[in-house]
Design a protein around this motif. Structure first.
Motif, short mmCIF file in Angstrom:
data_model
loop_
_atom_site.label_atom_id
_atom_site.label_comp_id
_atom_site.label_asym_id
_atom_site.label_seq_id
_atom_site.Cartn_x
_atom_site.Cartn_y
_atom_site.Cartn_z
N GLY A 13 0.81 -1.23 0.00
CA GLY A 13 0.00 0.00 0.00
C GLY A 13 0.83 1.26 0.00
O GLY A 13 1.84 1.35 -0.69
N LEU A 61 -2.54 3.55 4.06
CA LEU A 61 -3.62 2.93 3.30
C LEU A 61 -3.16 1.59 2.75
O LEU A 61 -2.07 1.50 2.15
CB LEU A 61 -4.03 3.82 2.13
N ALA A 82 -5.11 -1.63 -2.81
CA ALA A 82 -6.49 -1.94 -3.23
C ALA A 82 -6.67 -3.45 -3.37
O ALA A 82 -5.72 -4.16 -3.70
CB ALA A 82 -6.77 -1.27 -4.56
N THR A 101 -6.79 11.94 2.52
CA THR A 101 -7.09 10.50 2.54
C THR A 101 -7.97 10.11 1.35
O THR A 101 -7.75 9.08 0.71
CB THR A 101 -7.78 10.11 3.87
N THR A 102 -8.96 10.95 1.04
CA THR A 102 -9.84 10.67 -0.11
C THR A 102 -9.02 10.61 -1.40
O THR A 102 -9.16 9.71 -2.22
CB THR A 102 -10.91 11.79 -0.24
N ARG A 154 -6.78 7.55 -1.41
CA ARG A 154 -7.54 6.31 -1.62
C ARG A 154 -7.83 6.11 -3.11
O ARG A 154 -7.71 5.01 -3.64
CB ARG A 154 -8.84 6.36 -0.80
N ARG A 155 -8.19 7.20 -3.79
CA ARG A 155 -8.46 7.11 -5.23
C ARG A 155 -7.18 6.71 -5.99
O ARG A 155 -7.20 5.88 -6.90
CB ARG A 155 -8.98 8.45 -5.75
N GLN A 179 -6.45 3.04 -5.39
CA GLN A 179 -7.38 2.21 -6.16
C GLN A 179 -6.94 2.17 -7.63
O GLN A 179 -6.91 1.10 -8.25
CB GLN A 179 -8.80 2.77 -6.04
N LEU A 224 -14.62 2.24 -6.28
CA LEU A 224 -14.58 2.85 -4.93
C LEU A 224 -15.97 2.88 -4.30
O LEU A 224 -16.10 2.94 -3.08
CB LEU A 224 -14.02 4.27 -5.01
#
Ligand code: ADP
Length: 318
Positions: A228, A242, A245, A284-285, A288-289, A292, A317
């Protein structure tokens, strides 16, 4: 000004040799398959920014053999007007017959710069091992006027360091003076000598750049392959960690995963006000994208062409 990103970086032809295991010193092995695809960290990251839905241009160089790379990038939505083709200039020879051919060939061997090459061994488990040939990526010497021209209308600059170090430093300096948001993903890392000789005296300058400081100062992140990513954002007491994915299927090829992450990260930064520091939640958003997208990149073979589309990333997501 509406956001637009300039990538000053490398364009490579990736030659994949499918092997059961990475070759060892002294060993000769046969490959079970061969493919030629678009790559180079500059092209990969530009493709990722485009696939993430943000406007992006690339400045770089290819050889006569690289026209198809530019076509592919253009199809993905990357502006390639700033990419030069470094052609072989044949001398006009008054000689004829065999001597002429011989002289021409020797001249061509001495002057031709092919498109940068990556020779990649790829195992069934998706492990890779890469040899790089710099080729045309080192052929351009951008003048200050050309750099200024390239940066016109740009809000973001993305650099990787697969081009001459002095060019990278020149772009960093000009972008800093123009107040651009700069993301520098140094890979390979510059040598100690390069850092000491040219970059170190400027670190203080970047620190003084005010609110529009480099995004690299905003946010430090380390990608950890299948483990990650860990990121430290300004003002946060704890790093954000994180997990990678969850994949749909097996890892097919990890080439370009880090570039996909970086391109998506920059595309995310292009959507926020550069004068504001990101909150941990926003960061964080965005991360995360990016994670992914990087995960989807390893599910597909290739580098440039394996960058997923934003709509598909968002679908996973949700
Ligand atoms: P680089 O290509 O720069 O070496 P990494 O190998 O660290 O980058 O990969 C970048 C990101 O790609 C990781 O942080 C992770 O999100 C994703 N990734 C890489 N390998 C895998 C994997 N095997 N499974 C899921 N995600 C992966």
């Amino acid at each position: 000004m509406s956001p637009r990103c300039l990538v000053r970086g490398s364009l490579n032809i990736d030659e994949f040799f499918h092997v059961q295991g990475i070759v060892r010193p002294g060993q000769t092995i046969s490959s079970t398959g061969f493919e030629r695809r678009g790559g180079g960290k500059g092209a990969n990251q530009a493709a990722a920014v485009a696939r993430a839905g943000e406007p992006v241009s690339i400045v770089g160089a290819v050889g006569d053999d690289g026209a198809w790379l530019l076509r592919d990038l253009k199809e993905m939505g990357v502006s390639v007007d700033g990419v030069c083709t470094v052609s072989v200039r044949m001398p006009r020879l008054a000689l004829c017959g065999a001597l002429s051919v011989c002289v021409t060939v020797i001249y061509a061997l001495r002057t031709q710069e092919p498109t940068g090459r990556a020779i990649i061994q790829l195992t069934p488990a998706g492990e890779n091992c890469i040899i790089l040939h710099k080729g045309a990526n080192y052929a351009l010497q951008d003048t200050p006027a050309q750099i200024e021209q390239s940066l016109l209308g740009m809000s973001h600059l993305l650099l990787q360091n697969e081009i001459p170090w002095q060019t990278t430093v020149a772009y960093l300096t000009h972008a800093h003076d123009r107040g651009l948001v700069t993301v520098f993903n140094p890979s390979p890392m510059p040598s100690d000598d390069e850092i000491r000789s040219t970059y170190a005296p400027r670190i203080g300058d970047i620190g003084k750049a005010g609110p529009k400081r480099a995004a690299a100062v905003h946010e430090h992140r380390v990608t950890l392959g299948a483990a990650g990513v860990v990121a430290l954002t300004v003002g946060a007491l704890m790093p954000v960690y994180l997990l990678a994915a969850e994949l749909q299927g097996d890892v097919r090829d990890t080439t370009g995963a880090g570039d996909c992450f970086t391109g998506y990260l920059v595309a995310g930064l292009m959507q926020v006000d550069p004068s504001e520091v990101l909150t941990t939640r926003e960061a964080t958003t965005l991360l995360r994208r990016s994670v992914q997208a990087a995960g989807m990149c390893v599910e597909k073979r290739g580098a440039t062409e394996s960058m997923p589309k934003r709509v598909d990333v968002e679908a996973r997501l949700s």
